[in-house]
Write a protein that holds these residues in place. Structure first.
Motif, PDB file in Angstrom:
ATOM      1  N   GLY A 190       0.157   6.841  11.591  1.00 34.44           N
ATOM      2  CA  GLY A 190       0.958   6.640  10.805  1.00 34.44           C
ATOM      3  C   GLY A 190       1.009   4.976  10.326  1.00 34.44           C
ATOM      4  N   PHE A 191       2.370   4.429  10.146  1.00 33.01           N
ATOM      5  CA  PHE A 191       2.429   3.266   9.362  1.00 33.01           C
ATOM      6  C   PHE A 191       3.873   2.458  10.385  1.00 33.01           C
ATOM      7  N   GLY A 223       0.796  -1.049   0.303  1.00 26.73           N
ATOM      8  CA  GLY A 223       0.086  -0.310   0.169  1.00 26.73           C
ATOM      9  C   GLY A 223       0.714   1.190   0.222  1.00 26.73           C
ATOM     10  N   ALA A 224       2.494   1.028   0.805  1.00 28.24           N
ATOM     11  CA  ALA A 224       2.943   2.695   0.233  1.00 28.24           C
ATOM     12  C   ALA A 224       3.814   2.664  -0.449  1.00 28.24           C
ATOM     13  N   GLN A 225       3.898   1.489  -1.808  1.00 32.25           N
ATOM     14  CA  GLN A 225       4.930   1.532  -2.774  1.00 32.25           C
ATOM     15  C   GLN A 225       4.126   1.271  -4.023  1.00 32.25           C
ATOM     16  N   ASP A 226       4.804   1.296  -5.462  1.00 35.01           N
ATOM     17  CA  ASP A 226       4.234   1.219  -6.528  1.00 35.01           C
ATOM     18  C   ASP A 226       4.637  -0.542  -6.905  1.00 35.01           C
ATOM     19  N   ARG A 227       3.952  -1.248  -6.914  1.00 33.27           N
ATOM     20  CA  ARG A 227       4.112  -2.078  -7.626  1.00 33.27           C
ATOM     21  C   ARG A 227       3.375  -2.640  -9.064  1.00 33.27           C
ATOM     22  N   GLU A 228       3.566  -3.853  -9.475  1.00 33.25           N
ATOM     23  CA  GLU A 228       3.430  -3.774 -11.518  1.00 33.25           C
ATOM     24  C   GLU A 228       2.309  -5.059 -10.991  1.00 33.25           C
ATOM     25  N   VAL A 229       2.486  -5.302 -10.267  1.00 31.02           N
ATOM     26  CA  VAL A 229       0.711  -6.477  -9.706  1.00 31.02           C
ATOM     27  C   VAL A 229       0.336  -6.386  -8.864  1.00 31.02           C
ATOM     28  N   ASN A 230      -0.537  -7.053  -8.888  1.00 23.82           N
ATOM     29  CA  ASN A 230      -1.311  -7.205  -7.515  1.00 23.82           C
ATOM     30  C   ASN A 230      -2.350  -5.723  -6.855  1.00 23.82           C
ATOM     31  N   THR A 231      -2.681  -4.669  -8.910  1.00 22.73           N
ATOM     32  CA  THR A 231      -2.813  -3.279  -7.929  1.00 22.73           C
ATOM     33  C   THR A 231      -4.099  -2.827  -7.222  1.00 22.73           C
ATOM     34  N   GLY A 232      -5.081  -4.327  -7.089  1.00 27.06           N
ATOM     35  CA  GLY A 232      -6.387  -4.322  -6.455  1.00 27.06           C
ATOM     36  C   GLY A 232      -6.031  -3.995  -5.481  1.00 27.06           C
TER      37      GLY A 232
END
Length: 281
Positions: A242-243, A158-167
């Motif tokens: 916060g996280f 949830g805190a980083q961009d990722r190529e997959v599992n966007t949902g």
């Protein structure tokens, strides 16, 4: 681990948790957290859809010396959520620690343009709708009693961009905004909120993800439970909104950081400026 229910333990004026409600408690991280809470003296309401597996978690909580009740419910259904909360509170008293753990992930690890629309939205909706409904059902009572704590089981996804599992990523990122809103609207009334990643625990979900294939280093259940218990007793209230991440953050290191003073925006999901001349800076 700290004894959560010990008299006099409190954080910043908000009493330590005595009664918790954990969603997705039938297995995986939800079971780990429920057993940790029960073993520390917190009465635990277990919520999920599988009565048999919830009963097994309840037995594990009792074996750890805790008290548990279970409520079978689909946490995306507002009527069932309201009924489950009422059932737990009738048996255990007002909930002062809400642990939003329920969530799912896509079966197919593909880019967003290849994702199945129905599955993608189901993943987002399950994560956000369940947390939203539980907040609506539990937080008003917390505020009436002087406060409490809400913990969302979040993820680095949830805190980083990722190529997959966007949902999955979108759902977890959305939780940050719920936590931030709870912090801003409720802090002065005794409400504390946290996004807590369990790290990478070897559950059915994580073992099924290709990104963890061949992994040998896992987050220990004791680290996950220990971080939640530190939140529950109020040791980490400085990080409200916060996280936190089990396996990376230790309660001792977090307490030390808080004692030194936290900079604005610490552990928040924010848009970073491109430099000192950025109008957003």
């Amino acid at each position: 681990m700290p004894e959560v229910a010990a008299p006099g333990v409190a954080g910043a004026g908000v009493p330590a948790a005595r009664t918790a409600l954990v969603t997705g408690a039938s297995g995986g991280v939800g079971r780990i957290l429920s057993v940790a809470l029960g073993g520390a003296g917190v009465a635990v309401g277990l919520v999920g859809r599988d009565a048999r597996r919830l009963a097994a978690t309840a037995e594990a909580v009792r074996a750890a010396g805790g008290r548990a009740v279970l409520a079978v419910a689909d946490v995306t259904d507002p009527v069932q959520v309201a009924g489950a909360v009422a059932e737990v509170e009738a048996a255990l008293g007002g909930v002062d620690l809400l642990v939003n753990n329920a969530g799912v992930i896509e079966r197919s690890e593909v880019p967003v343009w290849e994702a199945d629309p129905e599955e993608w939205w189901h993943v987002v909706s399950t994560t956000l709708r369940s947390s939203f409904l539980l907040v609506q059902a539990v937080v008003p009572g917390m505020l009436e009693r002087g406060g409490g704590r809400v913990v969302d089981l979040s993820s680095g996804a949830g805190a980083q961009d990722r190529e997959v599992n966007t949902g999955y990523c979108v759902g977890k990122a959305g939780l940050f905004r719920i936590a931030g809103a709870l912090h801003l609207a409720g802090y002065d009334r005794g409400l504390r909120s946290f996004e807590m990643s369990p790290g990478v625990v070897p559950t059915a979900m994580s073992l099924g993800m290709s990104g963890h294939a061949g992994r040998t280093g896992w987050t220990a259940p004791e680290e996950v439970g220990g971080l939640l218990l530190a939140i529950a007793v109020g040791e980490l209230d400085a990080f409200s909104g916060g996280f936190l991440r089990a396996g990376v953050d230790s309660p001792a290191a977090l307490r030390e950081a808080a004692a030194r003073g936290l900079p604005d925006g610490a552990r928040r999901l924010l848009v970073r400026p491109y430099g000192p001349r950025d109008p957003l800076a």
